[in-house]
Design a protein around this motif. Structure first.
Motif, PDB file in Angstrom:
ATOM      1  N   ILE A 143      39.805  20.762  35.722  1.00  8.34           N
ATOM      2  CA  ILE A 143      41.047  21.253  36.313  1.00  8.34           C
ATOM      3  C   ILE A 143      41.774  22.162  35.334  1.00  8.34           C
ATOM      4  O   ILE A 143      42.334  23.192  35.708  1.00  8.34           O
ATOM      5  N   GLY A 144      41.747  21.786  34.048  1.00  6.00           N
ATOM      6  CA  GLY A 144      42.409  22.597  33.031  1.00  6.00           C
ATOM      7  C   GLY A 144      41.816  23.986  32.921  1.00  6.00           C
ATOM      8  O   GLY A 144      42.538  24.986  32.860  1.00  6.00           O
ATOM      9  N   PHE A 145      40.484  24.074  32.912  1.00  5.61           N
ATOM     10  CA  PHE A 145      39.823  25.379  32.837  1.00  5.61           C
ATOM     11  C   PHE A 145      40.149  26.238  34.060  1.00  5.61           C
ATOM     12  O   PHE A 145      40.493  27.419  33.943  1.00  5.61           O
ATOM     13  N   LEU A 146      40.007  25.648  35.241  1.00  2.00           N
ATOM     14  CA  LEU A 146      40.190  26.413  36.471  1.00  2.00           C
ATOM     15  C   LEU A 146      41.628  26.893  36.636  1.00  2.00           C
ATOM     16  O   LEU A 146      41.872  28.051  36.992  1.00  2.00           O
ATOM     17  N   SER A 147      42.597  26.003  36.376  1.00  5.76           N
ATOM     18  CA  SER A 147      43.997  26.397  36.533  1.00  5.76           C
ATOM     19  C   SER A 147      44.405  27.421  35.484  1.00  5.76           C
ATOM     20  O   SER A 147      45.152  28.374  35.774  1.00  5.76           O
TER      21      SER A 147
END
Length: 302
Positions: free
Chosen positions: A254-258
């Motif tokens: 989630i951190g990478f994508l956001s």
């Protein structure tokens, strides 16, 4: 009473929702750090998370020394080191991945202090995930700051120790524990911010605060802290550490994508490979009961 290691569908949803909230939190931290220095941002988070809520929530029944330890490790040390690591150059997406080293610290500490020993499957899963963290260490430079990487690894250790205090306290209300933990952390971080960042920078940051900084701090406080840690504490009190902690390995995805979608951070192939190893370790942890049943069925058949 022994805790059930098989998580229910309802609690599975809570675990997944928690990691989504925490994954997007790194993006909010990066935005907030554009307006506030890291230690002042921590102090703002702790103060808003604790007040005025501490006046309406009873203090957890655990001894003060445990609540103090929980506040110092889970909040003062974890977030002080994490925010400073991001401020010193580690990208939000990578910080979300590196912080997951806490899984190994948590499982190891739980085995040492609570005899909550991991199975061979969980050890293998941890080794696979650790390879992903190693890939990050091989790409120092650019979005990977060495000092930032070291500080976030130390933050992950602080989180792991904080998890032990959470289990030891066993608070009936996880949200109350979060609020009082922030109350403990708040005065410590105010003093550290004044000493290390200085009154002039603090006054300037507050007087020039933007709506983006306000929105980011609100997310960090009310979603990541109140909602996220409240649900996390409940799950830790309901299931064994080795069952709950591996879910945080989804946070970096989630951190990478956001971060890529909203902050424009690069997503090179090596980050995808590192995330794949982290996810692979999670699969070994979560599918352990199915692996064991399959192994038993094969033995009985042959």
């Amino acid at each position: 009473m022994e805790k059930n290691s098989s998580i229910t569908p309802r609690h599975l949803f809570l675990a997944l929702f928690t990691v989504v909230v925490w994954g997007m939190n790194f993006m909010a931290v990066k935005i907030a750090l554009k307006g506030f220095p890291p230690l002042l941002l921590c102090a703002a988070r702790f103060g808003l998370a604790a007040l005025p809520w501490a006046f309406f929530m009873p203090r957890p029944k655990g001894p003060w020394k445990l609540i103090l330890g929980y506040g110092l490790f889970t909040f003062v040390l974890q977030f002080g080191l994490l925010f400073t690591g991001i401020y010193l150059g580690l990208s939000a997406g990578l910080a979300s991945l590196v912080l997951q080293v806490q899984v190994f610290f948590s499982i190891g500490l739980a085995a040492f202090f609570f005899n909550d020993r991991p199975t061979p499957w969980k050890i293998l899963g941890s080794v696979i995930s650790f390879i992903g963290i190693g890939i990050v260490g091989m790409h120092l430079g650019g979005s990977t700051s060495f000092i930032g990487l070291v500080l976030v690894v130390l933050a992950s250790f602080a989180w792991g120790v904080g998890n032990m205090f959470t289990k030891k306290i066993g608070a009936e209300s996880p949200l109350s524990l979060v609020v009082w933990g922030n109350l403990v952390a708040f005065p410590f971080m105010v003093l550290v911010s004044v000493f290390m960042e200085g009154p002039a920078l603090i006054v300037s940051s507050i007087s020039h605060i933007s709506w983006q900084t306000i929105a980011a701090i609100a997310y960090i406080v009310y979603m990541s802290t109140h909602v996220g840690y409240g649900m996390w504490g409940f799950l830790l009190n309901t299931y064994p550490t080795a069952t709950v902690v591996p879910f945080t390995l989804l946070v970096p995805i989630i951190g990478f994508l956001s971060s890529a979608a909203f902050l424009g951070e690069d997503l090179p192939f090596w980050k995808i490979v590192a995330s794949a190893f982290v996810m692979g370790g999670l699969v070994f942890n979560l599918l352990e009961p199915q692996f064991i049943r399959l192994k038993t069925a094969v033995r009985q058949r042959f």
